[in-house]
Design a protein around this motif. Structure first.
Motif, PDB file in Angstrom:
ATOM      1  N   ARG A   8      18.277 -15.007 -33.503  1.00  0.00           N
ATOM      2  CA  ARG A   8      18.811 -15.123 -32.144  1.00  0.00           C
ATOM      3  C   ARG A   8      18.587 -16.548 -31.643  1.00  0.00           C
ATOM      4  O   ARG A   8      17.734 -17.272 -32.149  1.00  0.00           O
ATOM      5  CB  ARG A   8      18.108 -14.148 -31.219  1.00  0.00           C
ATOM      6  CG  ARG A   8      18.368 -12.712 -31.572  1.00  0.00           C
ATOM      7  CD  ARG A   8      17.705 -11.801 -30.558  1.00  0.00           C
ATOM      8  NE  ARG A   8      17.968 -10.425 -30.918  1.00  0.00           N
ATOM      9  CZ  ARG A   8      17.048  -9.497 -31.027  1.00  0.00           C
ATOM     10  NH1 ARG A   8      15.778  -9.784 -30.788  1.00  0.00           N
ATOM     11  NH2 ARG A   8      17.369  -8.272 -31.367  1.00  0.00           N
TER      12      ARG A   8
ATOM     13  N   LEU B 141      25.879 -25.206 -32.364  1.00  0.00           N
ATOM     14  CA  LEU B 141      25.640 -23.956 -31.630  1.00  0.00           C
ATOM     15  C   LEU B 141      26.700 -23.741 -30.563  1.00  0.00           C
ATOM     16  O   LEU B 141      27.173 -22.620 -30.370  1.00  0.00           O
ATOM     17  CB  LEU B 141      24.240 -23.968 -31.017  1.00  0.00           C
ATOM     18  CG  LEU B 141      23.083 -23.983 -32.026  1.00  0.00           C
ATOM     19  CD1 LEU B 141      21.758 -24.174 -31.303  1.00  0.00           C
ATOM     20  CD2 LEU B 141      23.074 -22.720 -32.869  1.00  0.00           C
TER      21      LEU B 141
ATOM     22  N   GLY C  12      29.728 -22.279 -31.897  1.00  0.00           N
ATOM     23  CA  GLY C  12      29.583 -20.926 -32.409  1.00  0.00           C
ATOM     24  C   GLY C  12      29.202 -20.836 -33.870  1.00  0.00           C
ATOM     25  O   GLY C  12      29.303 -19.759 -34.462  1.00  0.00           O
ATOM     26  N   LEU C  13      28.755 -21.938 -34.465  1.00  0.00           N
ATOM     27  CA  LEU C  13      28.296 -21.866 -35.846  1.00  0.00           C
ATOM     28  C   LEU C  13      27.061 -20.978 -35.928  1.00  0.00           C
ATOM     29  O   LEU C  13      26.352 -20.791 -34.944  1.00  0.00           O
ATOM     30  CB  LEU C  13      27.982 -23.259 -36.382  1.00  0.00           C
ATOM     31  CG  LEU C  13      29.158 -24.018 -37.019  1.00  0.00           C
ATOM     32  CD1 LEU C  13      30.241 -24.313 -36.018  1.00  0.00           C
ATOM     33  CD2 LEU C  13      28.673 -25.286 -37.673  1.00  0.00           C
ATOM     34  N   ASP C  14      26.824 -20.468 -37.102  1.00  0.00           N
ATOM     35  CA  ASP C  14      25.715 -19.557 -37.339  1.00  0.00           C
ATOM     36  C   ASP C  14      24.386 -20.179 -36.920  1.00  0.00           C
ATOM     37  O   ASP C  14      24.075 -21.315 -37.320  1.00  0.00           O
ATOM     38  CB  ASP C  14      25.681 -19.193 -38.827  1.00  0.00           C
ATOM     39  CG  ASP C  14      24.540 -18.279 -39.175  1.00  0.00           C
ATOM     40  OD1 ASP C  14      24.547 -17.119 -38.699  1.00  0.00           O
ATOM     41  OD2 ASP C  14      23.637 -18.725 -39.910  1.00  0.00           O
ATOM     42  N   ILE C  15      23.621 -19.460 -36.132  1.00  0.00           N
ATOM     43  CA  ILE C  15      22.363 -19.979 -35.607  1.00  0.00           C
ATOM     44  C   ILE C  15      21.374 -20.234 -36.739  1.00  0.00           C
ATOM     45  O   ILE C  15      20.760 -21.300 -36.824  1.00  0.00           O
ATOM     46  CB  ILE C  15      21.762 -19.022 -34.556  1.00  0.00           C
ATOM     47  CG1 ILE C  15      22.705 -18.894 -33.361  1.00  0.00           C
ATOM     48  CG2 ILE C  15      20.390 -19.505 -34.102  1.00  0.00           C
ATOM     49  CD1 ILE C  15      22.351 -17.756 -32.409  1.00  0.00           C
ATOM     50  N   ARG C  16      21.203 -19.258 -37.615  1.00  0.00           N
ATOM     51  CA  ARG C  16      20.259 -19.433 -38.726  1.00  0.00           C
ATOM     52  C   ARG C  16      20.701 -20.570 -39.641  1.00  0.00           C
ATOM     53  O   ARG C  16      19.888 -21.371 -40.096  1.00  0.00           O
ATOM     54  CB  ARG C  16      20.106 -18.140 -39.514  1.00  0.00           C
ATOM     55  CG  ARG C  16      19.136 -18.301 -40.679  1.00  0.00           C
ATOM     56  CD  ARG C  16      18.420 -17.008 -40.993  1.00  0.00           C
ATOM     57  NE  ARG C  16      17.364 -17.225 -41.934  1.00  0.00           N
ATOM     58  CZ  ARG C  16      16.179 -17.766 -41.656  1.00  0.00           C
ATOM     59  NH1 ARG C  16      15.898 -18.127 -40.437  1.00  0.00           N
ATOM     60  NH2 ARG C  16      15.270 -17.934 -42.585  1.00  0.00           N
ATOM     61  N   GLY C  17      21.987 -20.651 -39.915  1.00  0.00           N
ATOM     62  CA  GLY C  17      22.506 -21.740 -40.741  1.00  0.00           C
ATOM     63  C   GLY C  17      22.255 -23.099 -40.107  1.00  0.00           C
ATOM     64  O   GLY C  17      21.942 -24.070 -40.794  1.00  0.00           O
ATOM     65  N   THR C  18      22.376 -23.154 -38.796  1.00  0.00           N
ATOM     66  CA  THR C  18      22.098 -24.395 -38.065  1.00  0.00           C
ATOM     67  C   THR C  18      20.623 -24.743 -38.170  1.00  0.00           C
ATOM     68  O   THR C  18      20.253 -25.894 -38.414  1.00  0.00           O
ATOM     69  CB  THR C  18      22.536 -24.257 -36.596  1.00  0.00           C
ATOM     70  OG1 THR C  18      23.949 -23.988 -36.561  1.00  0.00           O
ATOM     71  CG2 THR C  18      22.238 -25.515 -35.801  1.00  0.00           C
ATOM     72  N   TRP C  19      19.766 -23.738 -37.993  1.00  0.00           N
ATOM     73  CA  TRP C  19      18.322 -23.962 -38.132  1.00  0.00           C
ATOM     74  C   TRP C  19      17.989 -24.483 -39.523  1.00  0.00           C
ATOM     75  O   TRP C  19      17.240 -25.441 -39.689  1.00  0.00           O
ATOM     76  CB  TRP C  19      17.555 -22.666 -37.828  1.00  0.00           C
ATOM     77  CG  TRP C  19      16.137 -22.678 -38.300  1.00  0.00           C
ATOM     78  CD1 TRP C  19      15.603 -21.916 -39.295  1.00  0.00           C
ATOM     79  CD2 TRP C  19      15.065 -23.502 -37.823  1.00  0.00           C
ATOM     80  NE1 TRP C  19      14.269 -22.213 -39.463  1.00  0.00           N
ATOM     81  CE2 TRP C  19      13.916 -23.183 -38.569  1.00  0.00           C
ATOM     82  CE3 TRP C  19      14.965 -24.472 -36.839  1.00  0.00           C
ATOM     83  CZ2 TRP C  19      12.682 -23.808 -38.359  1.00  0.00           C
ATOM     84  CZ3 TRP C  19      13.727 -25.097 -36.638  1.00  0.00           C
ATOM     85  CH2 TRP C  19      12.615 -24.757 -37.391  1.00  0.00           C
TER      86      TRP C  19
END
Length: 76
Positions: A2, A40, A43-50
């Protein structure tokens, strides 16, 4: 992951001030030359961004699950 977990992981790994600066300023080639903030917002994937942020800043793999977050299952 999240968004609240993303920010907790950023703060825990880098500290609040540096973490905000990295998310706002560090351009991540892996994400199409976007900052984590821009990724973010798009809308890119949050986990992928992390994970892209972790790789760009050489966070050891053992800490990439985020402090206080459960490690993902193998193969996930």
């Amino acid at each position: 992951m999240r968004l609240s977990q993303f920010w907790t992981a950023v703060s825990d790994e880098f500290g609040a001030a540096l973490g905000r600066a990295l998310v706002h300023d560090l351009v991540l080639g892996e994400l199409g030359d976007l900052t984590a903030e821009q990724a973010l917002a798009k809308g890119l994937d949050i986990r992928g961004t992390w994970l892209a942020l972790c790789r760009a800043t050489d966070v050891p793999e053992a800490r990439r699950h985020g402090v206080g977050n459960r490690e993902p299952k193998a193969g996930a």
